[in-house]
Design a protein around this motif. Structure first.
Motif: not given
Length: 342
Positions: A99, A101, A104, A108, A224, A298, A300, A305, A316-317, A320
């Motif tokens: 995903y 920036w 994420m 987060g 997600p 997101s 998550l 995550a 990606s995580q 996040w």
């Protein structure tokens, strides 16, 4: 380099097929595993299983802001190792893409801020809080879940393309596999934390955390897209199967927690260390709203995550998690300033 890959076994193919054709069954099984993990952790160590608190506390300890508590470090390490185990044994539980920036990091940031202000997330307030009949947790769950439903449903027409995982993100975030770094960090955290507590606590915490990670993977929480398609109430995409995750987890908790809480003490600790607050506070609502916004955008929350860092597109995580830590830290600083002003 990614981990070695092999032709999927019969069991792996069967699980993947079940996930595709009977997602409600996998969600229910995963939820029951989560409920069992939280119950065993309560019985052994005497604590609530809270993902946002575990990650936040581990960060604060590693940066020297508070004293060391080996339990949080071992638990965080076990989540990472559990994610790595899932990557090797059932890689289909992770998204086949990454995903942006902004999505994420922003998600987060909101989740970190909201869960710190609201004192918990879907695990601490949801699985554990509802299992011990906490009115505070009921307020928090209704708030963040309701906010997430309204937000995801409202923004889906605008965000639906952003919510599709991509293998070729323009910013390159999707192309970095951090599996070995995740596995190494998990091993170091678990080993270091184990030096601060006794053997039985270490083993109990590690087993519970790895089991919790596998439960998240099996239930579909590490994807997600599953979260987005559960929260966005549009007939053409709606996937109600994730309701069985919370349902299964709370059902197991309700069956076991009352009996365990009647014990004099847990099996591997001298006393139970459970939340004692009972009064309502507005932070449960304001934090829940902020968390719900970030969760909806997101897809998550903290546990999935950190576990999904081991996935092929775990970078990606990682972004996040950067937003989550920054949001948590901002909430801690704001809380300290507010107390100082008073």
């Amino acid at each position: 380099h990614p981990p070695p890959t092999h032709n999927p076994s019969c069991a792996q193919r069967t699980m993947a097929a079940m996930g595709a054709t009977n997602p409600w069954l996998m969600a229910g099984v995963g939820g029951c595993i989560l409920g069992a993990s939280t119950s065993i952790y309560l019985a052994m160590v005497g604590r609530v299983t809270g993902m946002s608190g575990t990650i936040r506390q581990a960060f604060l300890q590693l940066t020297g802001q508070i004293g060391l508590d080996g339990l949080h470090l071992v638990y965080a390490g076990g989540l990472l190792l559990g994610g790595s185990l899932a990557r090797v044994t059932m890689p289909f539980v992770y998204e086949a893409g990454g995903y942006s920036w902004g999505l994420m990091f922003g998600g987060g940031l909101l989740v970190g801020l909201g869960t710190t202000i609201g004192h918990g997330c879907t695990s601490g307030h949801g699985l554990c809080g509802l299992s011990r009949f906490s009115k505070r947790s009921l307020v928090a769950v209704c708030t963040f879940f309701g906010t997430a439903l309204v937000t995801a449903t409202s923004v889906y027409p605008v965000m639906k393309n952003e919510w599709i995982p991509s293998k070729t993100q323009p910013n390159g975030i999707a192309g970095v596999d951090i599996f070995y770094y995740t596995t190494g960090l998990g091993a170091v955290l678990a080993a270091y934390g184990a030096t601060k507590i006794d053997v039985l606590k270490s083993i109990s915490t590690l087993v519970c955390s790895v089991t919790f990670a596998l439960g998240l993977c099996i239930s579909g929480m590490t994807k997600p897209t599953k979260i987005h398609y559960f929260l966005a109430l549009y007939p053409e995409i709606w996937d109600p199967s994730l309701a069985f995750v919370m349902g299964g987890g709370v059902a197991v908790g309700v069956a076991l927690w009352p009996a365990i809480q009647r014990w004099n003490k847990p099996l591997a600790a001298s006393h139970f260390d459970l939340p004692t607050k009972t009064e309502f506070e507005w932070g449960l609502v304001s934090g829940g709203v902020i968390f719900g916004l970030g969760w909806a955008l997101s897809g998550l929350c903290p546990g999935p995550a950190i576990v999904a860092l081991a996935g092929e597109y775990g970078s990606s995580q990682l972004v996040w998690m950067g937003g989550f830590i920054l949001g948590s830290q901002a909430a801690v600083v704001l809380s300290s300033m507010n107390k100082g002003a008073k």
